[in-house]
Design a protein around this motif. Structure first.
Motif, PDB file in Angstrom:
ATOM      1  N   PHE A 106       0.843  -1.187   0.000  1.00  0.00           N
ATOM      2  CA  PHE A 106       0.000   0.000   0.000  1.00  0.00           C
ATOM      3  C   PHE A 106       0.883   1.242   0.000  1.00  0.00           C
ATOM      4  N   GLN A 107       0.519   2.211  -0.805  1.00  0.00           N
ATOM      5  CA  GLN A 107       1.182   3.509  -0.768  1.00  0.00           C
ATOM      6  C   GLN A 107       0.161   4.540  -0.267  1.00  0.00           C
ATOM      7  N   VAL A 108       0.501   5.215   0.824  1.00  0.00           N
ATOM      8  CA  VAL A 108      -0.393   6.193   1.450  1.00  0.00           C
ATOM      9  C   VAL A 108       0.019   7.583   1.000  1.00  0.00           C
ATOM     10  N   ILE A 109      -0.865   8.255   0.281  1.00  0.00           N
ATOM     11  CA  ILE A 109      -0.547   9.574  -0.286  1.00  0.00           C
ATOM     12  C   ILE A 109      -1.367  10.634   0.428  1.00  0.00           C
ATOM     13  N   GLN A 110      -0.668  11.537   1.122  1.00  0.00           N
ATOM     14  CA  GLN A 110      -1.304  12.630   1.853  1.00  0.00           C
ATOM     15  C   GLN A 110      -0.754  13.999   1.470  1.00  0.00           C
ATOM     16  N   LYS A 111       0.462  14.051   0.956  1.00  0.00           N
ATOM     17  CA  LYS A 111       1.089  15.333   0.660  1.00  0.00           C
ATOM     18  C   LYS A 111       0.320  16.049  -0.449  1.00  0.00           C
ATOM     19  N   PRO A 112      -0.050  17.302  -0.219  1.00  0.00           N
ATOM     20  CA  PRO A 112      -0.858  18.037  -1.201  1.00  0.00           C
ATOM     21  C   PRO A 112      -0.251  18.053  -2.608  1.00  0.00           C
ATOM     22  N   ALA A 113       1.055  18.210  -2.719  1.00  0.00           N
ATOM     23  CA  ALA A 113       1.676  18.278  -4.042  1.00  0.00           C
ATOM     24  C   ALA A 113       1.524  16.970  -4.796  1.00  0.00           C
ATOM     25  N   LEU A 114       1.677  15.859  -4.079  1.00  0.00           N
ATOM     26  CA  LEU A 114       1.553  14.554  -4.728  1.00  0.00           C
ATOM     27  C   LEU A 114       0.099  14.250  -5.067  1.00  0.00           C
ATOM     28  N   LEU A 115      -0.821  14.649  -4.177  1.00  0.00           N
ATOM     29  CA  LEU A 115      -2.244  14.477  -4.476  1.00  0.00           C
ATOM     30  C   LEU A 115      -2.630  15.284  -5.714  1.00  0.00           C
ATOM     31  N   ALA A 116      -2.080  16.487  -5.825  1.00  0.00           N
ATOM     32  CA  ALA A 116      -2.369  17.318  -6.998  1.00  0.00           C
ATOM     33  C   ALA A 116      -1.831  16.670  -8.267  1.00  0.00           C
ATOM     34  N   ALA A 117      -0.673  16.025  -8.171  1.00  0.00           N
ATOM     35  CA  ALA A 117      -0.094  15.357  -9.336  1.00  0.00           C
ATOM     36  C   ALA A 117      -0.914  14.144  -9.743  1.00  0.00           C
ATOM     37  N   LEU A 118      -1.580  13.514  -8.772  1.00  0.00           N
ATOM     38  CA  LEU A 118      -2.391  12.327  -9.071  1.00  0.00           C
ATOM     39  C   LEU A 118      -3.720  12.678  -9.726  1.00  0.00           C
ATOM     40  N   HIS A 119      -4.211  13.888  -9.491  1.00  0.00           N
ATOM     41  CA  HIS A 119      -5.544  14.240  -9.990  1.00  0.00           C
ATOM     42  C   HIS A 119      -5.671  14.057 -11.508  1.00  0.00           C
ATOM     43  N   PRO A 120      -4.790  14.609 -12.328  1.00  0.00           N
ATOM     44  CA  PRO A 120      -4.912  14.358 -13.766  1.00  0.00           C
ATOM     45  C   PRO A 120      -4.652  12.907 -14.147  1.00  0.00           C
ATOM     46  N   VAL A 121      -3.831  12.207 -13.362  1.00  0.00           N
ATOM     47  CA  VAL A 121      -3.592  10.777 -13.619  1.00  0.00           C
ATOM     48  C   VAL A 121      -4.893   9.995 -13.476  1.00  0.00           C
ATOM     49  N   CYS A 122      -5.763  10.472 -12.586  1.00  0.00           N
ATOM     50  CA  CYS A 122      -7.063   9.825 -12.345  1.00  0.00           C
ATOM     51  C   CYS A 122      -8.166  10.437 -13.204  1.00  0.00           C
ATOM     52  N   MET A 123      -7.810  10.922 -14.369  1.00  0.00           N
ATOM     53  CA  MET A 123      -8.775  11.479 -15.322  1.00  0.00           C
ATOM     54  C   MET A 123      -9.515  12.684 -14.747  1.00  0.00           C
ATOM     55  N   SER A 124      -8.900  13.357 -13.779  1.00  0.00           N
ATOM     56  CA  SER A 124      -9.466  14.559 -13.159  1.00  0.00           C
ATOM     57  C   SER A 124     -10.853  14.333 -12.558  1.00  0.00           C
ATOM     58  N   GLN A 125     -11.120  13.110 -12.121  1.00  0.00           N
ATOM     59  CA  GLN A 125     -12.425  12.831 -11.521  1.00  0.00           C
ATOM     60  C   GLN A 125     -12.510  13.443 -10.127  1.00  0.00           C
ATOM     61  N   ASN A 126     -13.735  13.749  -9.709  1.00  0.00           N
ATOM     62  CA  ASN A 126     -13.948  14.422  -8.436  1.00  0.00           C
ATOM     63  C   ASN A 126     -13.400  13.628  -7.252  1.00  0.00           C
ATOM     64  N   ALA A 127     -13.552  12.303  -7.283  1.00  0.00           N
ATOM     65  CA  ALA A 127     -13.105  11.486  -6.158  1.00  0.00           C
ATOM     66  C   ALA A 127     -11.615  11.632  -5.914  1.00  0.00           C
ATOM     67  N   ALA A 128     -10.857  11.948  -6.961  1.00  0.00           N
ATOM     68  CA  ALA A 128      -9.402  12.070  -6.838  1.00  0.00           C
ATOM     69  C   ALA A 128      -8.979  13.360  -6.144  1.00  0.00           C
ATOM     70  N   LYS A 129      -9.950  14.172  -5.714  1.00  0.00           N
ATOM     71  CA  LYS A 129      -9.636  15.368  -4.931  1.00  0.00           C
ATOM     72  C   LYS A 129      -9.683  15.090  -3.434  1.00  0.00           C
ATOM     73  N   ALA A 130      -9.767  13.834  -3.051  1.00  0.00           N
ATOM     74  CA  ALA A 130      -9.838  13.456  -1.639  1.00  0.00           C
ATOM     75  C   ALA A 130      -8.553  13.849  -0.911  1.00  0.00           C
ATOM     76  N   PRO A 131      -8.645  14.078   0.407  1.00  0.00           N
ATOM     77  CA  PRO A 131      -7.444  14.442   1.174  1.00  0.00           C
ATOM     78  C   PRO A 131      -6.484  13.273   1.396  1.00  0.00           C
ATOM     79  N   LEU A 132      -6.918  12.077   1.065  1.00  0.00           N
ATOM     80  CA  LEU A 132      -6.083  10.884   1.221  1.00  0.00           C
ATOM     81  C   LEU A 132      -6.375   9.926   0.081  1.00  0.00           C
ATOM     82  N   ILE A 133      -5.320   9.419  -0.535  1.00  0.00           N
ATOM     83  CA  ILE A 133      -5.458   8.364  -1.535  1.00  0.00           C
ATOM     84  C   ILE A 133      -4.503   7.242  -1.156  1.00  0.00           C
ATOM     85  N   ILE A 134      -5.007   6.022  -1.162  1.00  0.00           N
ATOM     86  CA  ILE A 134      -4.181   4.857  -0.870  1.00  0.00           C
ATOM     87  C   ILE A 134      -4.100   4.006  -2.132  1.00  0.00           C
ATOM     88  N   ALA A 135      -2.901   3.835  -2.645  1.00  0.00           N
ATOM     89  CA  ALA A 135      -2.689   2.972  -3.798  1.00  0.00           C
ATOM     90  C   ALA A 135      -2.577   1.533  -3.304  1.00  0.00           C
TER      91      ALA A 135
END
Length: 253
Positions: free
Chosen positions: A70-99
């Protein structure tokens, strides 16, 4: 090396009715889980994340080889980088993403780990034999899959006379093997987060090539899902729940 499956005995722990959740409590928890698409900015406490990951890895898994990471992503910069990777869907704006990643490549390390960390003193000889001999025979497919090819031919012959565990015997089988166990852990993780009052959305809509670059995912790891986590925002659930009739999916024998 025997081709028959081996049952691995786990330490016996007596379970009483008081140890388990009631059916009503479990039903309420499962029914409350919905895929939430919009989240508030409220962060998820690290203690909650750790508790839920501990529950995730209690999931049943093949031969207790625990083929997940599991990769736990909380850092705002990394979350922002993931948003377009996730097709800019609303759910990808969450404060926490776990890969959630399946790891068909970690079986050898896990075999050694089971023996090394056996919870009741030295591992019994049956356990040690399984993880030093039987499991490597089952899971080692060899360079370019040559061992798997050999096993497939052997299984065709030996399987004429008795029932055998016929997979995994290819690198493709190993991927399926790891994904099945990891999916069980992912469900544990979602329900654990739900029990703490945090909603989730398992996302399969992402660009895997870009995801690997952003998160530096090992080549042999398989991204199963990106799990968005947080408190639900406005209009968080898009549609009413729909499930097909049970009879459509169940056969009774």
């Amino acid at each position: 090396m025997s081709l028959s499956s081996t049952t691995i005995a786990e330490p016996q722990v007596a379970l009483t009715r008081a140890d388990a959740a009631t059916p009503a409590a479990l039903r309420a928890l499962i029914e409350s889980r919905r895929a939430v698409r919009r989240f508030t900015a409220e962060p998820v406490p690290e203690a909650v994340i750790r508790d839920c990951l501990e529950l995730a890895v209690l999931a049943p898994n093949s031969c207790n080889l625990q083929p997940w990471s599991f990769q736990v992503i909380q850092k705002p910069a990394l979350l922002a980088a993931l948003h377009p990777v996730c097709m800019s869907q609303n759910a990808a704006k969450a404060p926490l993403i776990i890969a959630v990643l399946a790891r068909p490549d970690t079986w050898q390390q896990a075999c050694s780990g089971v023996i090394e960390h056996w919870p009741e003193g030295p591992a019994p000889k049956l356990i040690e034999h399984f993880y030093r001999k039987t499991a490597p025979f089952q899971y080692n497919q060899g360079l370019l899959g040559w061992r798997g090819f050999f096993k497939r031919q052997l299984l065709r012959i030996v399987g004429l006379k008795k029932a055998l565990m016929r997979t995994p015997n290819s690198h493709a089988d190993m991927r399926v093997w790891a994904v099945k166990s990891t999916a069980l852990a992912a469900e544990n993780l979602m329900l654990a987060l739900q029990s703490h009052g945090y909603c989730t959305c398992p996302m399969e809509g992402f660009d895997e090539v870009r995801l690997r670059r952003v998160l530096h995912i090992p080549k042999q790891a398989i991204p199963i899902m990106l799990l968005a986590v947080g408190k639900p925002g406005d209009k968080a659930v898009y549609n009413p729940r729909l499930r097909f009739p049970l009879e459509q999916h169940v056969s009774w024998h």
